[in-house]
Write a protein that holds these residues in place. Structure first.
Motif, PDB file in Angstrom:
ATOM      1  N   LYS A 112      43.552  14.896 -44.587  1.00  0.00           N
ATOM      2  CA  LYS A 112      43.669  14.750 -43.139  1.00  0.00           C
ATOM      3  C   LYS A 112      42.312  14.498 -42.504  1.00  0.00           C
ATOM      4  N   ALA A 113      41.289  15.205 -42.990  1.00  0.00           N
ATOM      5  CA  ALA A 113      39.944  15.024 -42.453  1.00  0.00           C
ATOM      6  C   ALA A 113      39.362  13.672 -42.858  1.00  0.00           C
ATOM      7  N   GLU A 114      39.644  13.213 -44.071  1.00  0.00           N
ATOM      8  CA  GLU A 114      39.080  11.955 -44.565  1.00  0.00           C
ATOM      9  C   GLU A 114      39.729  10.731 -43.917  1.00  0.00           C
ATOM     10  N   LYS A 115      41.048  10.767 -43.746  1.00  0.00           N
ATOM     11  CA  LYS A 115      41.759   9.588 -43.249  1.00  0.00           C
ATOM     12  C   LYS A 115      41.809   9.509 -41.734  1.00  0.00           C
ATOM     13  N   GLY A 116      41.681  10.619 -41.062  1.00  0.00           N
ATOM     14  CA  GLY A 116      41.679  10.589 -39.611  1.00  0.00           C
ATOM     15  C   GLY A 116      42.957  10.030 -39.029  1.00  0.00           C
ATOM     16  N   GLU A 117      42.836   8.960 -38.243  1.00  0.00           N
ATOM     17  CA  GLU A 117      43.989   8.362 -37.580  1.00  0.00           C
ATOM     18  C   GLU A 117      44.979   7.760 -38.571  1.00  0.00           C
ATOM     19  N   ASP A 118      44.519   7.403 -39.764  1.00  0.00           N
ATOM     20  CA  ASP A 118      45.392   6.773 -40.759  1.00  0.00           C
ATOM     21  C   ASP A 118      46.157   7.784 -41.602  1.00  0.00           C
ATOM     22  N   TRP A 119      45.946   9.071 -41.342  1.00  0.00           N
ATOM     23  CA  TRP A 119      46.616  10.111 -42.130  1.00  0.00           C
ATOM     24  C   TRP A 119      48.115  10.094 -41.859  1.00  0.00           C
ATOM     25  N   LEU A 120      48.896  10.102 -42.935  1.00  0.00           N
ATOM     26  CA  LEU A 120      50.351  10.098 -42.829  1.00  0.00           C
ATOM     27  C   LEU A 120      50.887  11.422 -43.355  1.00  0.00           C
ATOM     28  N   PRO A 121      51.636  12.176 -42.556  1.00  0.00           N
ATOM     29  CA  PRO A 121      52.156  13.473 -43.001  1.00  0.00           C
ATOM     30  C   PRO A 121      52.954  13.358 -44.300  1.00  0.00           C
ATOM     31  N   GLY A 122      52.626  14.226 -45.259  1.00  0.00           N
ATOM     32  CA  GLY A 122      53.363  14.264 -46.516  1.00  0.00           C
ATOM     33  C   GLY A 122      52.933  13.248 -47.550  1.00  0.00           C
ATOM     34  N   ASP A 123      51.991  12.374 -47.217  1.00  0.00           N
ATOM     35  CA  ASP A 123      51.562  11.334 -48.157  1.00  0.00           C
ATOM     36  C   ASP A 123      50.340  11.818 -48.921  1.00  0.00           C
ATOM     37  N   PHE A 124      50.534  12.160 -50.205  1.00  0.00           N
ATOM     38  CA  PHE A 124      49.440  12.610 -51.054  1.00  0.00           C
ATOM     39  C   PHE A 124      49.051  11.547 -52.080  1.00  0.00           C
ATOM     40  N   GLY A 125      49.613  10.336 -51.917  1.00  0.00           N
ATOM     41  CA  GLY A 125      49.319   9.282 -52.868  1.00  0.00           C
ATOM     42  C   GLY A 125      49.915   9.531 -54.236  1.00  0.00           C
ATOM     43  N   PHE A 126      50.956  10.361 -54.307  1.00  0.00           N
ATOM     44  CA  PHE A 126      51.572  10.729 -55.594  1.00  0.00           C
ATOM     45  C   PHE A 126      52.878   9.971 -55.755  1.00  0.00           C
ATOM     46  N   ASP A 127      52.873   8.942 -56.582  1.00  0.00           N
ATOM     47  CA  ASP A 127      54.068   8.150 -56.854  1.00  0.00           C
ATOM     48  C   ASP A 127      53.996   7.651 -58.295  1.00  0.00           C
ATOM     49  N   PRO A 128      54.106   8.566 -59.268  1.00  0.00           N
ATOM     50  CA  PRO A 128      53.919   8.189 -60.680  1.00  0.00           C
ATOM     51  C   PRO A 128      54.932   7.176 -61.186  1.00  0.00           C
ATOM     52  N   LEU A 129      56.125   7.138 -60.592  1.00  0.00           N
ATOM     53  CA  LEU A 129      57.150   6.183 -61.012  1.00  0.00           C
ATOM     54  C   LEU A 129      57.087   4.878 -60.220  1.00  0.00           C
ATOM     55  N   ASN A 130      56.126   4.808 -59.301  1.00  0.00           N
ATOM     56  CA  ASN A 130      55.928   3.593 -58.492  1.00  0.00           C
ATOM     57  C   ASN A 130      57.214   3.179 -57.775  1.00  0.00           C
ATOM     58  N   LEU A 131      57.901   4.163 -57.188  1.00  0.00           N
ATOM     59  CA  LEU A 131      59.158   3.890 -56.508  1.00  0.00           C
ATOM     60  C   LEU A 131      58.974   3.032 -55.262  1.00  0.00           C
ATOM     61  N   LEU A 132      57.799   3.148 -54.649  1.00  0.00           N
ATOM     62  CA  LEU A 132      57.547   2.384 -53.429  1.00  0.00           C
ATOM     63  C   LEU A 132      56.663   1.172 -53.680  1.00  0.00           C
ATOM     64  N   GLY A 133      56.434   0.853 -54.942  1.00  0.00           N
ATOM     65  CA  GLY A 133      55.605  -0.292 -55.266  1.00  0.00           C
ATOM     66  C   GLY A 133      56.228  -1.594 -54.778  1.00  0.00           C
ATOM     67  N   GLY A 134      55.517  -2.330 -53.939  1.00  0.00           N
ATOM     68  CA  GLY A 134      56.017  -3.597 -53.416  1.00  0.00           C
ATOM     69  C   GLY A 134      57.015  -3.462 -52.286  1.00  0.00           C
ATOM     70  N   ALA A 135      57.307  -2.232 -51.842  1.00  0.00           N
ATOM     71  CA  ALA A 135      58.282  -2.039 -50.770  1.00  0.00           C
ATOM     72  C   ALA A 135      57.669  -2.408 -49.424  1.00  0.00           C
ATOM     73  N   ASP A 136      58.472  -3.045 -48.560  1.00  0.00           N
ATOM     74  CA  ASP A 136      57.986  -3.383 -47.230  1.00  0.00           C
ATOM     75  C   ASP A 136      58.073  -2.163 -46.319  1.00  0.00           C
ATOM     76  N   ILE A 137      57.657  -2.323 -45.074  1.00  0.00           N
ATOM     77  CA  ILE A 137      57.574  -1.186 -44.164  1.00  0.00           C
ATOM     78  C   ILE A 137      58.950  -0.595 -43.879  1.00  0.00           C
ATOM     79  N   ASP A 138      59.978  -1.458 -43.784  1.00  0.00           N
ATOM     80  CA  ASP A 138      61.328  -0.949 -43.509  1.00  0.00           C
ATOM     81  C   ASP A 138      61.857  -0.121 -44.685  1.00  0.00           C
ATOM     82  N   ALA A 139      61.598  -0.582 -45.901  1.00  0.00           N
ATOM     83  CA  ALA A 139      62.048   0.163 -47.080  1.00  0.00           C
ATOM     84  C   ALA A 139      61.320   1.495 -47.180  1.00  0.00           C
ATOM     85  N   ARG A 140      60.033   1.500 -46.840  1.00  0.00           N
ATOM     86  CA  ARG A 140      59.278   2.751 -46.874  1.00  0.00           C
ATOM     87  C   ARG A 140      59.790   3.737 -45.837  1.00  0.00           C
TER      88      ARG A 140
END
Length: 266
Positions: free
Chosen positions: A173-201
């Protein structure tokens, strides 16, 4: 003295009732809502205007806040930031909701599974049955049994893991500032959101939030149900935890269907 079995002859079907009602609400909930400038809700304390941050722009925001909790800033950091915007307050609440929802989803799965599998695993591994003290119920604050075996170690380890996640979240939260997204820890080992557009996300995020809300209600119902009935939730509502082939009605239907099919084939 041991409680009479008559006491549990008609246990409260809390889990089944709450699951069906909450699932119905989640299915009926709209995917998005158009922003509105002002909405007033009737509450036991009188009409309440919702927080301006509840404008439908955040995923899974259905503008439901009858107690106007989104307008109350309970973040400890707000002691030095008295003028925090409603959007920042709501963002902190969403972070807390997502993390509690994820923990509840794990708990709602682990609670009945350990009641079903612990006896089998204890016999196979020749280990003590940890559910004996609680009469087959999952060890908890209300059920007791938390002092047995490795359970205290698991509780402490889980608490430390949660503390580590909290620390990492504050760092992000401190590092990303305004770009911080709640719950987003960059953890997606199965790449479920890989290539997904904004609506799919956004759709995936809404599903996670809604399933987390359902899980929080479900695990609360399980805890209360076992505390009131003094019996495992897997016995109180067995239809939710047994395979379909063990259901007499289902087997009768399948036998009849196969019998009719075999007759026509012959």
């Amino acid at each position: 003295s041991k409680p009479s079995s008559r006491r549990f002859s008609q246990p409260f079907p809390t889990t089944m009732f709450v699951s069906f009602v909450t699932a119905s609400l989640a299915i009926a909930a709209p995917k998005g809502m158009a922003p509105r400038s002002k909405v007033t809700f009737a509450t036991p304390l009188g009409p309440t205007v919702r927080s301006p941050a509840l404008d439908g722009s955040m995923v899974a925001d259905y503008s439901f806040d009858p107690l106007n909790l989104a307008s109350v800033d309970l973040n400890l950091g707000s002691a030095n930031q008295k003028e925090r915007s409603a959007a920042y307050v709501l963002r902190d609440y969403r972070e807390a909701e997502i993390r509690h929802g994820r923990l509840a989803m794990l708990a709602a799965l682990a609670w009945p599974v350990q009641e079903l599998l612990n006896p089998t695993l204890a016999r196979a591994l020749r280990e003590p049955l940890l559910l004996t003290e609680t009469a087959g119920r999952s060890p908890s604050v209300l059920n007791g049994g938390l002092e047995q075996g490795i359970i205290p170690f698991i509780v402490v380890t889980t608490a430390l893991a949660i503390a580590a996640v909290d620390t990492y979240s504050l760092k992000l939260k401190a590092e990303k500032g305004e770009d911080w997204l709640p719950g987003d820890f960059g953890f997606d080992p199965l790449n479920l959101l890989g290539g997904a557009d904004i609506d799919a996300r956004r759709d995936m995020q809404a599903k996670e939030v809604n399933n987390g809300r359902l899980a929080m209600v479900a695990i609360t119902a399980m805890v209360v149900e076992e505390a009131l009935n003094h019996a495992p939730v897997t016995q109180i509502t067995p239809a939710l935890f047994k395979p379909l082939y063990e259901n007499p009605e289902v087997m009768e239907f399948l036998n009849h269907a196969f019998a009719v099919s075999s007759y026509h084939a012959a």
